[in-house]
Design a protein around this motif. Sequence first.
Motif, PDB file in Angstrom:
ATOM      1  N   SER A   1       0.911  -1.087   0.045  1.00  0.00           N
ATOM      2  CA  SER A   1      -0.009   0.097  -0.071  1.00  0.00           C
ATOM      3  C   SER A   1       0.798   1.190  -0.078  1.00  0.00           C
ATOM      4  O   SER A   1       0.248   2.225  -0.172  1.00  0.00           O
ATOM      5  CB  SER A   1      -0.940  -0.325   1.301  1.00  0.00           C
ATOM      6  N   THR A   2       2.207   1.133   0.469  1.00  0.00           N
ATOM      7  CA  THR A   2       2.965   2.456   0.265  1.00  0.00           C
ATOM      8  C   THR A   2       3.706   2.293  -1.005  1.00  0.00           C
ATOM      9  O   THR A   2       4.542   3.312  -1.324  1.00  0.00           O
ATOM     10  CB  THR A   2       4.055   2.210   1.179  1.00  0.00           C
ATOM     11  N   LEU A   3       3.652   1.520  -1.940  1.00  0.00           N
ATOM     12  CA  LEU A   3       4.423   1.308  -3.322  1.00  0.00           C
ATOM     13  C   LEU A   3       3.788   2.420  -4.464  1.00  0.00           C
ATOM     14  O   LEU A   3       2.475   2.452  -4.655  1.00  0.00           O
ATOM     15  CB  LEU A   3       4.402   0.114  -3.958  1.00  0.00           C
ATOM     16  N   TYR A   4       4.674   3.090  -4.999  1.00  0.00           N
ATOM     17  CA  TYR A   4       4.179   3.980  -6.028  1.00  0.00           C
ATOM     18  C   TYR A   4       3.488   2.962  -7.511  1.00  0.00           C
ATOM     19  O   TYR A   4       4.115   1.654  -7.536  1.00  0.00           O
ATOM     20  CB  TYR A   4       5.334   4.795  -6.747  1.00  0.00           C
ATOM     21  N   SER A   5       2.736   3.656  -7.964  1.00  0.00           N
ATOM     22  CA  SER A   5       1.942   2.955  -8.944  1.00  0.00           C
ATOM     23  C   SER A   5       2.761   2.288 -10.150  1.00  0.00           C
ATOM     24  O   SER A   5       2.730   0.967 -10.493  1.00  0.00           O
ATOM     25  CB  SER A   5       0.937   3.632 -10.010  1.00  0.00           C
ATOM     26  N   GLU A   6       3.987   2.713 -10.491  1.00  0.00           N
ATOM     27  CA  GLU A   6       5.030   2.475 -11.293  1.00  0.00           C
ATOM     28  C   GLU A   6       5.620   1.094 -10.849  1.00  0.00           C
ATOM     29  O   GLU A   6       5.921   0.201 -11.592  1.00  0.00           O
ATOM     30  CB  GLU A   6       6.029   3.344 -11.703  1.00  0.00           C
ATOM     31  N   VAL A   7       6.045   1.208  -9.614  1.00  0.00           N
ATOM     32  CA  VAL A   7       6.406   0.095  -8.715  1.00  0.00           C
ATOM     33  C   VAL A   7       5.319  -1.016  -8.740  1.00  0.00           C
ATOM     34  O   VAL A   7       5.808  -2.082  -9.026  1.00  0.00           O
ATOM     35  CB  VAL A   7       7.125   0.208  -7.566  1.00  0.00           C
ATOM     36  N   LEU A   8       4.224  -0.699  -8.429  1.00  0.00           N
ATOM     37  CA  LEU A   8       3.151  -1.829  -8.374  1.00  0.00           C
ATOM     38  C   LEU A   8       3.171  -2.694  -9.687  1.00  0.00           C
ATOM     39  O   LEU A   8       2.743  -3.653  -9.611  1.00  0.00           O
ATOM     40  CB  LEU A   8       1.964  -1.013  -7.971  1.00  0.00           C
ATOM     41  N   ARG A   9       3.153  -1.589 -10.802  1.00  0.00           N
ATOM     42  CA  ARG A   9       2.985  -2.438 -12.018  1.00  0.00           C
ATOM     43  C   ARG A   9       3.900  -3.547 -12.280  1.00  0.00           C
ATOM     44  O   ARG A   9       3.450  -4.716 -12.638  1.00  0.00           O
ATOM     45  CB  ARG A   9       3.111  -1.297 -13.328  1.00  0.00           C
ATOM     46  N   ILE A  10       5.253  -3.249 -11.969  1.00  0.00           N
ATOM     47  CA  ILE A  10       6.048  -4.206 -12.114  1.00  0.00           C
ATOM     48  C   ILE A  10       5.988  -5.470 -11.224  1.00  0.00           C
ATOM     49  O   ILE A  10       6.318  -6.675 -11.450  1.00  0.00           O
ATOM     50  CB  ILE A  10       7.681  -3.600 -12.236  1.00  0.00           C
ATOM     51  N   VAL A  11       5.494  -5.167  -9.940  1.00  0.00           N
ATOM     52  CA  VAL A  11       5.239  -6.190  -9.095  1.00  0.00           C
ATOM     53  C   VAL A  11       4.098  -7.084  -9.707  1.00  0.00           C
ATOM     54  O   VAL A  11       4.153  -8.405  -9.718  1.00  0.00           O
ATOM     55  CB  VAL A  11       4.794  -5.763  -7.586  1.00  0.00           C
ATOM     56  N   SER A  12       3.137  -6.502 -10.262  1.00  0.00           N
ATOM     57  CA  SER A  12       1.981  -7.200 -10.749  1.00  0.00           C
ATOM     58  C   SER A  12       2.376  -8.167 -11.950  1.00  0.00           C
ATOM     59  O   SER A  12       2.153  -9.285 -11.763  1.00  0.00           O
ATOM     60  CB  SER A  12       0.988  -6.299 -11.314  1.00  0.00           C
TER      61      SER A  12
END
Length: 343
Positions: free
Chosen positions: A225-236
């Motif tokens: 919940s603290t990750l930026y959207s760009e990082v989240l996308r890559i995690v996804s």
Amino acid sequence: MQLDLINSKIGRKNIINNNLAMPDLYKAVGMVGVLFENKYRFLKSQLERYYEVDGRTIERILVNNSDELSNSGYEVMTGERLKLFKKSLLDSSNLNDLEHSSIIKAPSLGVFTFKSFLNIGMLLVDSERARQTRSLILDIVIDVLNKRSGGKTKFINQREEKYLPAALDEFIYRKKFIDAIDLYIVDNNFKYSQLTDKVYKSIFKENSNEYRKILRLSSNDSVRSTLYSEVLRIVSDFENAFAKKLKLAFENKGEKLSLTEAHELFNEFSEKALLLMEASVKDARNKMASRDLAFRDALHEKLANYLKDVPAEDFEKFLGEQSLNLERQLELNKDVFKRLKDR
DNA sequence: ATATTCAACCTTCAAGTACG
DNA sequence: CGTACTTGAAGGTTGAATAT
């Protein structure tokens, strides 16, 4: 925020790029400039008086940092523009007679914007006024940050329109990832956390514990919940792709993989994936390291090579009028959630 | 159109000063 | 004591305004 403005070009740019803090800074500095082409302009003589330094000192700084200062708005005016500038200078007429007569004849004139005015202050080492100004700048920038973020920067990553869709997608892929670990790896108490950490380490080089420490998160705060959207996308992307790999490996083997095998599989997968997504991973690391330093006063040492200045758009994106807190985003997306729920 | 003049700009050498 | 920063001073360049 222990920012050393004199020695940190990134630190200085982060101040200069922070358009949201400029009105407050202008008020606080209390030096009145001449409005020209929509920007407040200052003369070298004004800077000399304000910072209490010799003109040559300013000159030297101009020479040694010409790129930085022209980026922050310093320019030498000549010709028609200079003529126009002189006109607005005369209209406002807040300079003394001596400056008046010499400037009116000048065929070319070095002119500062407010940003370059501050920029000089961030480069003057010995001037006491500059020292005071730097601490004023930092106070105000922090103050603006706190006001805009409601005092908390923990979830500042969520104050951006792209966050919610990224988080929703991630939620779906996360489930696939967990399900795959569940179905295709033999039972082990640590399998979820170990592989999750591996995803984090691949993408931003820290495991969840290290990340928690750097961001000063408590144990019940979720990293995601603290990750930026760009990082989240890559995690996804990682989670989704690895889930597929696991399934494939399971089908090949005909039985569940051991945790060790799963680790090996992940290492192979990660190496290829990082190569394939090199550009976006680099971008995510840049953004994460740079924004966390500017907004959260958090330094990711392992990403130190990825530090850059935070662009003006980012200040706007996360702190500006358009930045939304999560509740408001959720409110706006109510119908989307309803549809999801009905499935 | 050309020459002269002016202030700002730029460069360089040099010396003083603050600081660890 | 060396390093980094500031200031001093002189000489040259530049671009625009003015005079010729």
